[in-house]
Motif scaffolding. Structure first.
Motif, mmCIF file in Angstrom:
data_model
loop_
_atom_site.group_PDB
_atom_site.id
_atom_site.type_symbol
_atom_site.label_atom_id
_atom_site.label_comp_id
_atom_site.label_asym_id
_atom_site.label_seq_id
_atom_site.Cartn_x
_atom_site.Cartn_y
_atom_site.Cartn_z
ATOM 1 N N GLN A 141 0.817 -1.232 0.000
ATOM 2 C CA GLN A 141 0.000 0.000 0.000
ATOM 3 C C GLN A 141 0.849 1.280 0.000
ATOM 4 O O GLN A 141 2.078 1.242 0.012
ATOM 5 N N SER A 142 0.132 2.424 0.034
ATOM 6 C CA SER A 142 0.826 3.714 -0.095
ATOM 7 C C SER A 142 1.672 3.987 1.144
ATOM 8 O O SER A 142 1.412 3.444 2.228
ATOM 9 N N ILE A 143 2.648 4.866 0.992
ATOM 10 C CA ILE A 143 3.524 5.181 2.126
ATOM 11 C C ILE A 143 2.719 5.830 3.265
ATOM 12 O O ILE A 143 2.960 5.572 4.445
ATOM 13 N N GLY A 144 1.715 6.661 2.896
ATOM 14 C CA GLY A 144 0.878 7.308 3.915
ATOM 15 C C GLY A 144 0.175 6.269 4.774
ATOM 16 O O GLY A 144 0.164 6.354 6.001
ATOM 17 N N LYS A 145 -0.410 5.260 4.115
ATOM 18 C CA LYS A 145 -1.123 4.207 4.856
ATOM 19 C C LYS A 145 -0.157 3.428 5.740
ATOM 20 O O LYS A 145 -0.481 3.033 6.856
ATOM 21 N N ARG A 146 1.040 3.199 5.186
ATOM 22 C CA ARG A 146 2.016 2.431 5.968
ATOM 23 C C ARG A 146 2.475 3.227 7.196
ATOM 24 O O ARG A 146 2.642 2.670 8.283
ATOM 25 N N TYR A 147 2.656 4.536 7.061
ATOM 26 C CA TYR A 147 2.997 5.357 8.229
ATOM 27 C C TYR A 147 1.890 5.248 9.285
ATOM 28 O O TYR A 147 2.161 5.099 10.467
ATOM 29 N N ARG A 148 0.631 5.347 8.828
ATOM 30 C CA ARG A 148 -0.511 5.298 9.771
ATOM 31 C C ARG A 148 -0.538 3.966 10.522
ATOM 32 O O ARG A 148 -0.836 3.899 11.699
ATOM 33 N N ARG A 149 -0.258 2.897 9.769
ATOM 34 C CA ARG A 149 -0.267 1.568 10.413
ATOM 35 C C ARG A 149 0.776 1.498 11.528
ATOM 36 O O ARG A 149 0.547 0.923 12.577
ATOM 37 N N GLN A 150 1.940 2.105 11.266
ATOM 38 C CA GLN A 150 3.003 2.068 12.280
ATOM 39 C C GLN A 150 2.681 3.001 13.439
ATOM 40 O O GLN A 150 2.950 2.674 14.594
ATOM 41 N N ASP A 151 2.064 4.177 13.148
ATOM 42 C CA ASP A 151 1.676 5.099 14.219
ATOM 43 C C ASP A 151 0.731 4.399 15.194
ATOM 44 O O ASP A 151 0.827 4.538 16.410
ATOM 45 N N GLU A 152 -0.197 3.647 14.611
ATOM 46 C CA GLU A 152 -1.257 3.013 15.399
ATOM 47 C C GLU A 152 -0.724 1.940 16.346
ATOM 48 O O GLU A 152 -1.364 1.599 17.335
ATOM 49 N N ILE A 153 0.446 1.382 16.034
ATOM 50 C CA ILE A 153 1.006 0.370 16.932
ATOM 51 C C ILE A 153 2.221 0.914 17.689
ATOM 52 O O ILE A 153 2.900 0.187 18.401
ATOM 53 N N GLY A 154 2.484 2.214 17.515
ATOM 54 C CA GLY A 154 3.486 2.864 18.367
ATOM 55 C C GLY A 154 4.922 2.755 17.904
ATOM 56 O O GLY A 154 5.845 3.034 18.686
ATOM 57 N N THR A 155 5.173 2.369 16.638
ATOM 58 C CA THR A 155 6.566 2.239 16.155
ATOM 59 C C THR A 155 7.232 3.621 16.123
ATOM 60 O O THR A 155 6.775 4.504 15.395
ATOM 61 N N PRO A 156 8.298 3.830 16.893
ATOM 62 C CA PRO A 156 8.849 5.189 16.991
ATOM 63 C C PRO A 156 9.502 5.701 15.710
ATOM 64 O O PRO A 156 9.496 6.897 15.465
ATOM 65 N N PHE A 157 10.084 4.796 14.899
ATOM 66 C CA PHE A 157 10.800 5.284 13.712
ATOM 67 C C PHE A 157 10.434 4.465 12.467
ATOM 68 O O PHE A 157 10.411 3.231 12.521
ATOM 69 N N CYS A 158 10.159 5.183 11.367
ATOM 70 C CA CYS A 158 9.958 4.526 10.074
ATOM 71 C C CYS A 158 11.123 4.927 9.176
ATOM 72 O O CYS A 158 11.473 6.113 9.097
ATOM 73 N N VAL A 159 11.694 3.936 8.515
ATOM 74 C CA VAL A 159 12.829 4.205 7.628
ATOM 75 C C VAL A 159 12.383 3.905 6.197
ATOM 76 O O VAL A 159 11.970 2.784 5.908
ATOM 77 N N THR A 160 12.412 4.925 5.326
ATOM 78 C CA THR A 160 12.014 4.673 3.939
ATOM 79 C C THR A 160 13.233 4.703 3.022
ATOM 80 O O THR A 160 14.156 5.502 3.216
ATOM 81 N N LEU A 161 13.184 3.794 2.036
ATOM 82 C CA LEU A 161 14.214 3.779 0.992
ATOM 83 C C LEU A 161 13.545 4.183 -0.306
ATOM 84 O O LEU A 161 12.450 3.682 -0.617
#
Ligand code: GAP
Length: 498
Positions: free
Chosen positions: A429-449
């Motif tokens: 899915q889109s990067i926006g959706k993936r950020y939201r998924r991580q926010d919702e479970i509390g992941t402090p850092f997302c690393v994009t390539l």
């Protein structure tokens, strides 16, 4: 519970199930009242809570050691501790519906109703003026303590009725310990109990641990493990269950030093919750009134958290005197005194007990971290603002495209970071959706390539709470994350320990 509070609790329960923190137990069979299973993220979160506790109370202290006792203990241990005779709740039955209620909870409900509306459906017809006078005369007396007076309890229930309007029985005591049988014969000689607290496993091992670890009082023993109580009214999600995990410290010291250590542990444990991010406004201390104290206790303070369903106990810190060791010494006939080689004196230590629930602490961290905010498009972002060390995943690796030229290096980065922390990899899915998924479970850092990463060997790191982004060289990433993924410093422990 107010509407807003109900919503928060419902949202946390729903998120917990949807994202795999906590599931209703045996759900395909309709569930089993108030039992819960921890899913993939719940296991990570609760393990982090337990690790944070062990780190603070054992690893960072020279005066503490750990142990892990069996759940099944000799029945005499529960005779000595008083659990067989006194570990019970008062119950009343509705004669019409046969429904069973915690007596103290019914009285508390009646008092709340009368204070709020001047009347309660729990008051029998004709007893209205008795009820008003009863509530007026309470003077903050805890109901639990009031019901210990048998005659008073019988009088109170003669004026009350069940929520269904039925006549109530007199209160009876119901022992909360689960029984089972040791071996193949199910007779009274084979009865054993599932432990209702981990503490007694520590007391019966006091001498073993003290001698093996060569510790001298003041020192303490810590234990994490399952406990079982046949609660009459479990509920509020994982707050009160029949099977739960405790994190208990029994701290052995001289009688003269007990008050000082009591104060020390109160501060030390309180700070632990704050250091891990609990909002100071949502945590408070409540000292037990003298008629609320167990007969052996010299003092007890509860830490209460403001759950959506109201202020409720998170942990209790008690001064248990030398009661437990004395009881076990008397019944077992074994000398449990500490023998001081230098002074040649033998004495029974007093005990300070900070006793916390792993499930309650996990629930408090979850509720406290839950947040919603609107973004600039008016969409709601759900974010778990967990302390980074409690977050189930520390980092999520998100390649901007599913093309192999990006997913290859992204997977390699995942493998590298997963040596250090639990890391999530997500390319859907889109990067926006993936950020939201991580926010919702509390992941402090997302690393994009992205495709530039293939040229400049840099990645973009996005921070959960601020959503700010920084571009880093891949080589800098590990030390950069390390610096930000640190356990909180532990309060310096000075004085008598060393
Ligand atoms: N050894 C002392 C003792 O067991 P307690 O206040 O009965 O004291 C200590 O229990 C902690 O264990 C509580 O503060 C709570 O966090 C947790 N706890 C107790 N009963 C529980 C239950 N039915 N469900 C979940 N947690 C529970």
């Amino acid at each position: 519970m107010t509407q807003v509070a109900t919503d928060v609790m419902e949202k946390v329960v729903s998120l917990a199930k949807r994202r795999g923190f906590v599931f209703p137990s045996s759900e395909i069979y309709g569930g089993l009242g108030s039992t819960w299973d921890y899913g993939p993220l719940g296991v990570l979160l609760k393990n982090n809570v337990k690790q944070a506790w062990l780190r603070s109370v054992v690893q960072c202290r020279n005066d503490m050691v750990a142990m892990d006792a069996a759940i099944l203990m000799h029945p005499d241990a529960w005779r000595a501790s008083g659990h067989i005779d006194t570990f019970h709740d008062p119950l009343v039955d509705c004669k019409a519906t046969k429904q069973r209620y915690r007596a103290d909870h019914l009285v508390e409900q009646m008092v709340r109703d009368i204070q709020a509306n001047g009347r309660s459906v729990l008051v029998r017809k004709g007893s209205e003026s008795w009820a008003s006078a009863f509530v007026e005369g309470l003077n903050d007396q805890p109901i639990e303590a009031l019901l210990k007076d048998r005659a008073r309890a019988v009088e109170i229930f003669s004026h009350m009725q069940s929520p269904a309007g039925g006549e109530l029985t007199e209160p009876r005591n119901f022992n909360l310990m689960f029984k089972t049988f040791l071996g193949p014969v199910e007779d009274s000689a084979a009865v054993v109990y599932l432990r209702p607290e981990t503490a007694q496993g520590i007391f019966v091992n006091f001498k073993n641990v003290q001698i093996a670890s060569r510790k001298k009082p003041p020192f303490g023993i810590a234990q994490i493990g399952k406990s079982f109580r046949n609660e009459i009214t479990p509920g509020n999600f994982t707050f009160r269950t029949r099977e739960f995990e405790q994190m208990e410290v029994e701290y052995f010291c001289s009688e003269d030093d007990a008050s000082q250590w009591f104060e020390h542990w109160l501060d030390y444990r309180y700070q632990w919750y704050l250091d891990l991010g609990i909002k100071p406004t949502a945590l408070r201390r409540r000292e037990h009134a003298s008629d609320e104290l167990a007969h052996y206790a010299r003092g007890c303070v509860d830490f209460e958290y403001r759950f959506p369903f109201g202020w409720s106990e998170l942990e209790g810190v008690a001064n248990r005197s030398d009661y437990d060791l004395k009881q076990h010494q008397n019944l077992s006939g074994k000398d449990l005194r500490y023998f001081d080689e230098e002074s040649k004196a033998a004495w029974l230590p007093h005990v300070i007990e900070p006793s916390a629930g792993a499930d309650r602490a996990t629930l408090a961290f979850l509720v406290d971290a839950y947040d919603e905010e609107s973004d600039n498009k008016g969409e709601v972002r759900v974010v778990l603002r967990l302390h980074p060390m409690l977050a189930p995943y520390k980092v999520a690796i998100l390649p901007l495209s599913k093309k192999a030229e990006l997913t290859g290096p992204a997977r390699a980065l995942y493998t590298q970071l997963a040596q250090h922390w639990p890391v999530e990899y997500d390319e859907t899915q889109s990067i926006g959706k993936r950020y939201r998924r991580q926010d919702e479970i509390g992941t402090p850092f997302c690393v994009t390539l992205d495709f530039d990463s293939l040229v400049d060997h840099c990645v973009t790191v996005r921070e959960r709470d601020s959503m700010s982004q920084v571009r880093l060289s891949v080589n800098e990433l590990l030390p950069w994350l390390r610096e930000r993924l640190q356990w909180p410093g532990v309060q310096a422990i000075t004085g008598a320990i060393f």
